[in-house]
Scaffold this active site. Sequence first.
Site, PDB file in Angstrom:
ATOM      1  N   GLY A 194      72.356  -6.999 -28.145  1.00 46.38           N
ATOM      2  CA  GLY A 194      73.679  -6.386 -28.019  1.00 46.38           C
ATOM      3  C   GLY A 194      74.773  -7.380 -27.712  1.00 46.38           C
ATOM      4  O   GLY A 194      75.865  -7.300 -28.294  1.00 46.38           O
ATOM      5  N   TYR A 235      74.855 -15.567 -15.487  1.00 47.46           N
ATOM      6  CA  TYR A 235      75.607 -16.275 -14.444  1.00 47.46           C
ATOM      7  C   TYR A 235      74.895 -16.105 -13.113  1.00 47.46           C
ATOM      8  O   TYR A 235      74.062 -15.218 -12.938  1.00 47.46           O
ATOM      9  CB  TYR A 235      77.042 -15.737 -14.362  1.00 47.46           C
ATOM     10  CG  TYR A 235      77.087 -14.243 -14.159  1.00 47.46           C
ATOM     11  CD1 TYR A 235      77.147 -13.394 -15.248  1.00 47.46           C
ATOM     12  CD2 TYR A 235      77.012 -13.701 -12.888  1.00 47.46           C
ATOM     13  CE1 TYR A 235      77.144 -12.027 -15.079  1.00 47.46           C
ATOM     14  CE2 TYR A 235      77.016 -12.329 -12.709  1.00 47.46           C
ATOM     15  CZ  TYR A 235      77.079 -11.493 -13.813  1.00 47.46           C
ATOM     16  OH  TYR A 235      77.057 -10.138 -13.622  1.00 47.46           O
ATOM     17  N   LYS A 276      65.918 -10.103 -36.995  1.00 49.50           N
ATOM     18  CA  LYS A 276      67.151  -9.588 -36.372  1.00 49.50           C
ATOM     19  C   LYS A 276      68.308 -10.574 -36.569  1.00 49.50           C
ATOM     20  O   LYS A 276      69.454 -10.170 -36.725  1.00 49.50           O
ATOM     21  CB  LYS A 276      66.927  -9.362 -34.874  1.00 49.50           C
ATOM     22  CG  LYS A 276      66.080  -8.150 -34.560  1.00 49.50           C
ATOM     23  CD  LYS A 276      66.353  -7.725 -33.115  1.00 49.50           C
ATOM     24  CE  LYS A 276      65.095  -7.250 -32.432  1.00 49.50           C
ATOM     25  NZ  LYS A 276      65.229  -7.233 -30.964  1.00 49.50           N
ATOM     26  N   LYS A 318      75.009   0.913 -23.672  1.00 48.33           N
ATOM     27  CA  LYS A 318      76.121   0.524 -24.547  1.00 48.33           C
ATOM     28  C   LYS A 318      76.043   1.190 -25.927  1.00 48.33           C
ATOM     29  O   LYS A 318      77.065   1.477 -26.540  1.00 48.33           O
ATOM     30  CB  LYS A 318      76.188  -1.000 -24.691  1.00 48.33           C
ATOM     31  CG  LYS A 318      76.663  -1.694 -23.418  1.00 48.33           C
ATOM     32  CD  LYS A 318      76.852  -3.180 -23.615  1.00 48.33           C
ATOM     33  CE  LYS A 318      77.153  -3.856 -22.294  1.00 48.33           C
ATOM     34  NZ  LYS A 318      77.373  -5.290 -22.416  1.00 48.33           N
ATOM     35  N   ARG A 356      64.307 -15.125 -31.571  1.00 50.00           N
ATOM     36  CA  ARG A 356      62.835 -15.101 -31.496  1.00 50.00           C
ATOM     37  C   ARG A 356      62.273 -14.205 -32.603  1.00 50.00           C
ATOM     38  O   ARG A 356      61.375 -14.594 -33.330  1.00 50.00           O
ATOM     39  CB  ARG A 356      62.461 -14.569 -30.100  1.00 50.00           C
ATOM     40  CG  ARG A 356      61.028 -14.623 -29.756  1.00 50.00           C
ATOM     41  CD  ARG A 356      60.830 -14.220 -28.319  1.00 50.00           C
ATOM     42  NE  ARG A 356      61.363 -12.869 -28.032  1.00 50.00           N
ATOM     43  CZ  ARG A 356      61.332 -12.301 -26.839  1.00 50.00           C
ATOM     44  NH1 ARG A 356      60.820 -12.926 -25.800  1.00 50.00           N
ATOM     45  NH2 ARG A 356      61.827 -11.082 -26.661  1.00 50.00           N
ATOM     46  N   SER A 405      81.103  -5.584 -10.901  1.00 51.84           N
ATOM     47  CA  SER A 405      82.362  -5.035 -11.431  1.00 51.84           C
ATOM     48  C   SER A 405      83.243  -4.395 -10.367  1.00 51.84           C
ATOM     49  O   SER A 405      84.474  -4.580 -10.399  1.00 51.84           O
ATOM     50  CB  SER A 405      82.064  -4.035 -12.554  1.00 51.84           C
ATOM     51  OG  SER A 405      81.510  -4.714 -13.640  1.00 51.84           O
ATOM     52  N   THR A 437      77.261  -0.508 -18.874  1.00 50.02           N
ATOM     53  CA  THR A 437      76.343  -1.644 -18.918  1.00 50.02           C
ATOM     54  C   THR A 437      74.936  -1.181 -19.277  1.00 50.02           C
ATOM     55  O   THR A 437      74.725  -0.013 -19.614  1.00 50.02           O
ATOM     56  CB  THR A 437      76.438  -2.453 -17.592  1.00 50.02           C
ATOM     57  OG1 THR A 437      75.650  -3.625 -17.719  1.00 50.02           O
ATOM     58  CG2 THR A 437      75.979  -1.671 -16.377  1.00 50.02           C
TER      59      THR A 437
HETATM   60  P1  NDP Z   1      69.281  -7.488 -25.359  1.00 52.43           P
HETATM   61  O1  NDP Z   1      68.103  -6.947 -24.640  1.00 52.43           O
HETATM   62  O2  NDP Z   1      70.054  -6.605 -26.276  1.00 52.43           O
HETATM   63  O3  NDP Z   1      68.826  -8.768 -26.240  1.00 52.43           O
HETATM   64  C1  NDP Z   1      68.017  -9.752 -25.684  1.00 52.43           C
HETATM   65  C2  NDP Z   1      67.923 -10.944 -26.636  1.00 52.43           C
HETATM   66  O4  NDP Z   1      67.256 -12.002 -25.959  1.00 52.43           O
HETATM   67  C3  NDP Z   1      67.111 -10.670 -27.899  1.00 52.43           C
HETATM   68  O5  NDP Z   1      67.686 -11.402 -28.961  1.00 52.43           O
HETATM   69  C4  NDP Z   1      65.732 -11.228 -27.537  1.00 52.43           C
HETATM   70  O6  NDP Z   1      64.971 -11.641 -28.657  1.00 52.43           O
HETATM   71  C5  NDP Z   1      66.126 -12.428 -26.731  1.00 52.43           C
HETATM   72  N1  NDP Z   1      65.093 -12.875 -25.782  1.00 52.43           N
HETATM   73  C6  NDP Z   1      64.652 -12.239 -24.666  1.00 52.43           C
HETATM   74  N2  NDP Z   1      63.759 -12.998 -23.993  1.00 52.43           N
HETATM   75  C7  NDP Z   1      63.637 -14.157 -24.695  1.00 52.43           C
HETATM   76  C8  NDP Z   1      62.873 -15.337 -24.503  1.00 52.43           C
HETATM   77  N3  NDP Z   1      62.053 -15.473 -23.460  1.00 52.43           N
HETATM   78  N4  NDP Z   1      62.997 -16.337 -25.412  1.00 52.43           N
HETATM   79  C9  NDP Z   1      63.842 -16.211 -26.469  1.00 52.43           C
HETATM   80  N5  NDP Z   1      64.578 -15.099 -26.705  1.00 52.43           N
HETATM   81  C10 NDP Z   1      64.491 -14.099 -25.828  1.00 52.43           C
HETATM   82  O7  NDP Z   1      70.212  -8.109 -24.203  1.00 52.43           O
HETATM   83  P2  NDP Z   1      71.795  -8.326 -24.275  1.00 52.43           P
HETATM   84  O8  NDP Z   1      72.107  -8.874 -25.605  1.00 52.43           O
HETATM   85  O9  NDP Z   1      72.497  -7.104 -23.811  1.00 52.43           O
HETATM   86  O10 NDP Z   1      72.027  -9.433 -23.119  1.00 52.43           O
HETATM   87  C11 NDP Z   1      71.660 -10.785 -23.302  1.00 52.43           C
HETATM   88  C12 NDP Z   1      72.121 -11.628 -22.125  1.00 52.43           C
HETATM   89  O11 NDP Z   1      73.535 -11.696 -22.068  1.00 52.43           O
HETATM   90  C13 NDP Z   1      71.678 -11.103 -20.764  1.00 52.43           C
HETATM   91  O12 NDP Z   1      71.264 -12.219 -19.983  1.00 52.43           O
HETATM   92  C14 NDP Z   1      72.919 -10.493 -20.169  1.00 52.43           C
HETATM   93  O13 NDP Z   1      72.917 -10.543 -18.758  1.00 52.43           O
HETATM   94  C15 NDP Z   1      73.989 -11.409 -20.757  1.00 52.43           C
HETATM   95  N6  NDP Z   1      75.310 -10.775 -20.843  1.00 52.43           N
HETATM   96  C16 NDP Z   1      76.330 -11.345 -20.129  1.00 52.43           C
HETATM   97  C17 NDP Z   1      77.593 -10.810 -20.188  1.00 52.43           C
HETATM   98  C18 NDP Z   1      78.682 -11.446 -19.398  1.00 52.43           C
HETATM   99  O14 NDP Z   1      79.764 -10.844 -19.281  1.00 52.43           O
HETATM  100  N7  NDP Z   1      78.501 -12.640 -18.863  1.00 52.43           N
HETATM  101  C19 NDP Z   1      77.901  -9.610 -21.007  1.00 52.43           C
HETATM  102  C20 NDP Z   1      76.759  -9.110 -21.742  1.00 52.43           C
HETATM  103  C21 NDP Z   1      75.515  -9.682 -21.634  1.00 52.43           C
HETATM  104  P3  NDP Z   1      64.070 -10.586 -29.508  1.00 52.43           P
HETATM  105  O15 NDP Z   1      65.000  -9.909 -30.444  1.00 52.43           O
HETATM  106  O16 NDP Z   1      63.090 -11.448 -30.182  1.00 52.43           O
HETATM  107  O17 NDP Z   1      63.461  -9.652 -28.488  1.00 52.43           O
END
Ligand code: NDP
Length: 278
Positions: free
Chosen positions: A131, A217, A157, A67, A153, A18, A63
């Site tokens: 999130g 990314y 949720k 959040k 998964r 950022s 971040t």
């Molecule tokens: P969270 O920790 O809130 O959520 C993670 C999610 O991923 C949950 O739904 C979880 O499932 C699932 N998950 C994790 N590992 C696995 C796996 N091995 N197989 C299947 N499902 C899996 O993270 P965020 O929502 O904050 O972020 C998610 C992604 O988005 C990150 O990679 C982050 O870097 C990216 N991101 C990118 C942004 C951008 O501007 N490009 C902005 C915000 C986020 P479960 O509920 O079952 O645990």
Amino acid sequence: MELDRYAVVGNPIAHSRSPEIHAQFAQQTKQLLRYERLLAPFDGFAETIAEFSRQGGKGLNVTVPFKLEAYTLATSLTARAETAGAVNTLFWRDDQLWGDNTDGAGLVTDLNHNAGVTIADRRILLLGAGGAARGVMLPLLQMRPAQLTVANRTSSKAIDLAQLFSSHGKVAASEYEQLQGRFDIVINATSASLGHDLPPVPETVFSEGTFAYDMMYGGKQTVFMEFAAKHGAAIRDGLGMLIEQAAESFFLWRGIRPDTGPVHAALRRQLIQSAEQA
Ligand code: NDP
């Protein structure tokens, strides 16, 4: 002259891109400001924000993992932060600490405007229910897709998320293994790519004509992008989303929209260079 101060707050924070993005926005739009990284202790988010304000800070990006805390701390919320249940942008205005969420707008702008992908009347599959997924639900539904299916998964949720947004459009939850047919747009909002994992999505969701988007990314394709491409999909990573959500925050703070194209190109070059050196 004292420059207006902004920051990105998180823990960890050293990896955040950022500051580079906002420095380029500021230079391009001739805005005089300083943008830094702020490491908050896990149990000291509110105190870190209060201290930043005492020092004259004007606004912050928030971040992982703060959040939700930012959502609670804000004294006023925009409608999109309220529905997202999470805040990624804070700023002080009229004696209020405002919380907004620009992640969803960032994704929609990148898909629609930069990648030229139409969302209206399309079948969309959203993988993940954390999130990031929650933050993009409303902006996606506002584009009137034919259907938005959420798979996660932990399926409870996905069901909760689909229920929460059911009044905003055609939303359904599905188990990964029960996903039927191909989708026009598949968005990976899981954090699986961080660990070089693939969410358990069946290859049948992809075909030629599918657009697959990974919110993660980097300088190389993720395993999700490789898998989707192997099964015929066009692919894109989340760098554009990152830059567009930053541009939206910049606009909230400074009232001016930067041109994101050159910033995207510069950051892409840096990411590829870093990946080649690693
Ligand atoms: P969270 O920790 O809130 O959520 C993670 C999610 O991923 C949950 O739904 C979880 O499932 C699932 N998950 C994790 N590992 C696995 C796996 N091995 N197989 C299947 N499902 C899996 O993270 P965020 O929502 O904050 O972020 C998610 C992604 O988005 C990150 O990679 C982050 O870097 C990216 N991101 C990118 C942004 C951008 O501007 N490009 C902005 C915000 C986020 P479960 O509920 O079952 O645990």
